[in-house]
Design a protein around this motif. Structure first.
Motif, PDB file in Angstrom:
ATOM      1  N   GLY A 226       0.832  -1.201   0.000  1.00 51.11           N
ATOM      2  CA  GLY A 226       0.000   0.000   0.000  1.00 51.11           C
ATOM      3  C   GLY A 226       0.865   1.248   0.000  1.00 51.11           C
ATOM      4  N   LYS A 227       0.327   2.307   0.555  1.00 49.48           N
ATOM      5  CA  LYS A 227       1.073   3.572   0.579  1.00 49.48           C
ATOM      6  C   LYS A 227       2.149   3.523   1.644  1.00 49.48           C
ATOM      7  CE  LYS A 227      -1.783   7.230  -1.287  1.00 49.48           C
ATOM      8  NZ  LYS A 227      -2.904   8.084  -0.992  1.00 49.48           N
ATOM      9  N   ARG A 228       3.352   3.891   1.285  1.00 48.80           N
ATOM     10  CA  ARG A 228       4.438   3.914   2.255  1.00 48.80           C
ATOM     11  C   ARG A 228       4.460   5.241   2.990  1.00 48.80           C
ATOM     12  NH1 ARG A 228       8.352  -0.151   1.268  1.00 48.80           N
ATOM     13  NH2 ARG A 228       9.376   0.641   3.101  1.00 48.80           N
ATOM     14  N   VAL A 229       4.758   5.185   4.284  1.00 49.71           N
ATOM     15  CA  VAL A 229       4.985   6.417   5.040  1.00 49.71           C
ATOM     16  C   VAL A 229       6.390   6.879   4.663  1.00 49.71           C
ATOM     17  CG1 VAL A 229       5.203   7.378   7.356  1.00 49.71           C
ATOM     18  CG2 VAL A 229       3.545   5.551   6.905  1.00 49.71           C
ATOM     19  N   ASN A 230       6.505   8.168   4.445  1.00 46.28           N
ATOM     20  CA  ASN A 230       7.826   8.676   4.067  1.00 46.28           C
ATOM     21  C   ASN A 230       8.856   8.354   5.143  1.00 46.28           C
ATOM     22  OD1 ASN A 230       7.228   9.670   1.582  1.00 46.28           O
ATOM     23  ND2 ASN A 230       6.684  11.696   2.334  1.00 46.28           N
ATOM     24  N   HIS A 231       9.948   7.797   4.729  1.00 42.25           N
ATOM     25  CA  HIS A 231      11.019   7.455   5.663  1.00 42.25           C
ATOM     26  C   HIS A 231      11.734   8.730   6.109  1.00 42.25           C
ATOM     27  CE1 HIS A 231      14.271   5.320   7.530  1.00 42.25           C
ATOM     28  NE2 HIS A 231      15.145   5.946   6.775  1.00 42.25           N
ATOM     29  N   LYS A 232      11.810   8.896   7.423  1.00 43.01           N
ATOM     30  CA  LYS A 232      12.532  10.061   7.950  1.00 43.01           C
ATOM     31  C   LYS A 232      13.870   9.567   8.501  1.00 43.01           C
ATOM     32  CE  LYS A 232       8.583  12.965   9.129  1.00 43.01           C
ATOM     33  NZ  LYS A 232       7.499  12.016   8.816  1.00 43.01           N
ATOM     34  N   PRO A 233      14.954   9.928   7.855  1.00 46.29           N
ATOM     35  CA  PRO A 233      16.256   9.419   8.302  1.00 46.29           C
ATOM     36  C   PRO A 233      16.593   9.873   9.720  1.00 46.29           C
ATOM     37  CG  PRO A 233      16.404  10.475   6.156  1.00 46.29           C
ATOM     38  CD  PRO A 233      15.055  10.806   6.699  1.00 46.29           C
ATOM     39  N   GLN A 234      17.125   8.955  10.496  1.00 45.69           N
ATOM     40  CA  GLN A 234      17.600   9.257  11.843  1.00 45.69           C
ATOM     41  C   GLN A 234      19.073   9.660  11.744  1.00 45.69           C
ATOM     42  OE1 GLN A 234      15.515   9.047  14.622  1.00 45.69           O
ATOM     43  NE2 GLN A 234      14.007   8.769  12.999  1.00 45.69           N
ATOM     44  N   PRO A 235      19.577  10.348  12.772  1.00 47.55           N
ATOM     45  CA  PRO A 235      21.021  10.666  12.742  1.00 47.55           C
ATOM     46  C   PRO A 235      21.829   9.368  12.747  1.00 47.55           C
ATOM     47  CG  PRO A 235      19.879  11.811  14.548  1.00 47.55           C
ATOM     48  CD  PRO A 235      18.907  10.839  13.982  1.00 47.55           C
ATOM     49  N   PRO A 236      22.963   9.341  12.098  1.00 43.69           N
ATOM     50  CA  PRO A 236      23.785   8.122  12.077  1.00 43.69           C
ATOM     51  C   PRO A 236      24.207   7.734  13.494  1.00 43.69           C
ATOM     52  CG  PRO A 236      24.631   9.778  10.572  1.00 43.69           C
ATOM     53  CD  PRO A 236      23.566  10.444  11.386  1.00 43.69           C
ATOM     54  N   GLU A 237      24.451   6.440  13.701  1.00 39.41           N
ATOM     55  CA  GLU A 237      24.906   5.978  15.010  1.00 39.41           C
ATOM     56  C   GLU A 237      26.385   6.316  15.169  1.00 39.41           C
ATOM     57  OE1 GLU A 237      24.010   1.810  15.197  1.00 39.41           O
ATOM     58  OE2 GLU A 237      21.933   2.196  14.588  1.00 39.41           O
ATOM     59  N   GLY A 238      26.703   6.947  16.272  1.00 36.47           N
ATOM     60  CA  GLY A 238      28.111   7.275  16.537  1.00 36.47           C
ATOM     61  C   GLY A 238      28.581   8.436  15.675  1.00 36.47           C
ATOM     62  N   ASP A 239      29.844   8.770  15.822  1.00 36.32           N
ATOM     63  CA  ASP A 239      30.400   9.896  15.080  1.00 36.32           C
ATOM     64  C   ASP A 239      30.891   9.445  13.717  1.00 36.32           C
ATOM     65  OD1 ASP A 239      29.947  11.504  17.232  1.00 36.32           O
ATOM     66  OD2 ASP A 239      31.958  11.192  18.097  1.00 36.32           O
TER      67      ASP A 239
END
Ligand code: ZN
Length: 246
Positions: A226-239
Motif C-alpha cells: 500500500g502507501k508507504r509512510v515517508n522514511h525520515k532518516p535518523q542521525p547516524p549511530e556514533g560519530d
C-alpha cells in the motif's frame, strides 16, 4: 484470491466470428474459468460508453490481481483511473495485460513506452514456445502450444526489456514475439500475455487456460504494501569523522 477482470465488449465480439468463438462473450467465459478454479471474480465490462468509473477505489483496494482485455475503447478510460491502477501495482497489486491490452492506458502507464508492435489479422497459426521452463508461469504447460488461428503480434514490440521472458511466439508469416513477459514495478508484478484475439477461441485451449491460471497466481501480491509512510532518516549511530578517510 480476488481477481478483477476488466474486459471490453465491442462490436467485433457481436459479429459472426466473435459469437462463434465466445457465444457467452469472452469476458464471461474467462471469468467463469477463474471462478471454477476457486477465484473470487469481479467482472467489469467496458463498452463504448465506459470511462473506467466502474473501477472504483474500493475495487482497486480489494483487488489482488487485475486482468485487462481491451481494444477499441482504450482512449475512453480516464487517465486518472489508469494512474490509480499504476499506483496500486506499485503497492503490490498484480496486473495482467491480455492481447490488445498492450495498448491499454494502465499497461502503457506501467511500461512508460509506446507499447507499439507489428500486427496482421488473417488468423494464421501461432506456435507459442516456453523459454523459461523453470518459471512458475510455465508449470504444467507443454514445451510448445499450437494456436491454430491467431492474430499475429510481432516484434518490434516497444516495451522496456522484460525482467523475465517466459514465452516467445512464432507465427506462420515468420514473425516472432515476446509473448509472455514479466516486469516488477516496485512491489507489484506486471504480466503481458499476447494470445487472445476476440474472434479466435484461443482461451478455450486447455494449455492456454493453464497459462491464464498460472499468470494470475504468479502476479498475486505476496504482501500488499500500500502507501508507504515517508522514511525520515535518523542521525547516524556514533560519530562520522571525515578525517578517518584520509
Ligand atoms: Zn486482436
Amino acid at each position: 484470491m480476488k481477481l478483477t477482470l476488466v474486459f471490453e465488449d465491442n462490436a467485433s465480439m457481436h459479429g459472426e466470428e466473435g459469437v462463434k468463438a465466445y457465444p457467452e462473450r469472452m469476458g464471461a467465459y474467462v471469468a467463469e474459468l477463474y471462478k471454477k478454479n476457486g477465484y473470487e471474480v469481479t467482472l467489469i465490462i467496458n463498452d463504448e460508453h465506459s470511462d473506467g468509473s466502474q473501477i472504483t477505489d474500493e475495487i482497486i483496494a480489494q483487488t489482488d490481481v487485475m486482468i485487462w482485455w481491451g481494444h477499441w475503447y482504450h482512449d475512453n478510460i480516464r487517465d486518472e483511473i489508469a494512474n490509480k491502477i499504476r499506483l496500486a501495482v506499485n503497492g503490490g497489486m498484480g496486473f495482467v495485460a491480455l492481447h490488445s491490452a498492450h495498448h491499454s492506458k494502465p499497461f502503457k502507464a506501467l511500461m512508460g513506452t509506446t507499447c507499439n508492435l507489428s500486427w496482421r489479422e488473417i488468423g494464421e497459426r501461432e506456435r507459442l514456445w516456453v523459454i523459461d521452463h523453470a518459471h512458475p508461469i510455465a508449470q504444467g504447460v507443454p514445451e510448445s502450444v499450437v494456436i491454430p488461428h491467431e492474430e499475429m503480434y510481432g516484434e518490434p514490440f516497444e516495451i522496456p526489456t522484460p525482467d523475465e521472458l517466459v514465452m516467445a511466439g512464432w507465427f506462420q508469416g515468420g514473425e516472432i514475439m515476446r509473448s509472455c513477459a514479466v516486469w516488477k514495478r516496485v512491489n507489484g508484478k506486471v504480466v503481458f500475455f499476447q494470445p487472445g484475439h476476440e474472434t479466435n477461441p484461443t482461451y478455450r485451449i486447455p494449455a492456454i487456460q493453464k497459462i491464464l491460471l498460472n499468470v494470475a497466481e504468479y502476479a498475486k501480491p505476496l504482501k500488499k504494501i500500500g502507501k508507504r509512510v515517508n522514511h525520515k532518516p535518523q542521525p547516524p549511530e556514533g560519530d562520522i569523522k571525515i578525517t578517518d578517510w584520509e
